[in-house]
Structure formats: C-alpha cells, structure tokens
Design a protein around this motif. Structure first.
Motif, short mmCIF file in Angstrom:
data_model
loop_
_atom_site.label_atom_id
_atom_site.label_comp_id
_atom_site.label_asym_id
_atom_site.label_seq_id
_atom_site.Cartn_x
_atom_site.Cartn_y
_atom_site.Cartn_z
N GLY A 61 0.73 -1.89 0.34
CA GLY A 61 -0.26 -0.17 0.22
C GLY A 61 0.96 1.45 -0.21
N ALA A 62 2.07 1.45 0.81
CA ALA A 62 2.57 2.49 0.82
C ALA A 62 3.75 2.61 -0.69
N ASP A 63 3.38 1.58 -1.40
CA ASP A 63 4.43 1.87 -2.88
C ASP A 63 4.15 1.81 -3.31
N GLU A 64 2.78 1.52 -3.78
CA GLU A 64 1.42 2.21 -4.53
C GLU A 64 1.30 3.27 -3.96
N ALA A 65 0.64 3.86 -2.67
CA ALA A 65 0.93 5.09 -2.73
C ALA A 65 2.10 6.46 -3.70
N ARG A 66 3.70 5.69 -3.29
CA ARG A 66 4.34 6.77 -3.89
C ARG A 66 4.61 6.53 -4.96
N GLY A 67 3.99 5.58 -5.82
CA GLY A 67 4.01 5.10 -7.11
C GLY A 67 5.07 4.34 -7.24
N ASP A 68 5.88 3.79 -6.25
CA ASP A 68 6.65 2.44 -6.76
C ASP A 68 5.98 1.36 -6.90
#
Length: 70
Positions: A61-68
């Motif tokens: 979820g954190a990676d998706e929020a950063r666009g990673d």
C-alpha cells in the motif's frame, strides 16, 4: 440370589474394568495435553504469519501510494 463367590467374581471383574478405564483415561488425558500444545503452537505460528502478511500488505500500500509499485 447370587452366591458369595459370584459376587466376589463380579467385583473382581469390575475392579479390573475400573483399572482399565483409569489407564485409558490417563492416555486420553496425555493425548489431549499433546494436542493442546500442538494447537497452541499452530495458533502462534498463524498469528506470526498474519503479522507478516499484514506488514507486506502495508508495504504494498505504501509503495502504491508513492507510485513505486510495478
């Protein structure tokens, strides 16, 4: 009416059966103890696995929020 010898024989059989049931009960109690310990261990492992999955989901979820995310 039963004779004294018949009563004594019946009492002896009952005592033997009682001893047999006590031994069986002790074995069953031991099995319950072993299975309870195994259940507790499996519950602990499941909780640890759930924590790892939750942590991975948070990372995703954190990676998706950063666009990673790929």
């Amino acid at each position: 009416m039963a004779t004294l010898d018949q009563l004594a024989e019946r009492i002896e059989r009952l005592l033997l059966r009682h001893d047999e049931l006590k031994r069986t009960n002790a074995l069953l109690e031991q099995q319950v103890s072993v299975l309870s310990a195994e259940r507790d261990s499996l519950r602990s492992r499941l909780a640890a696995a759930r924590s790892r999955v939750d942590a991975l989901l948070e990372r995703i979820g954190a990676d998706e929020a950063r666009g990673d995310a790929p």
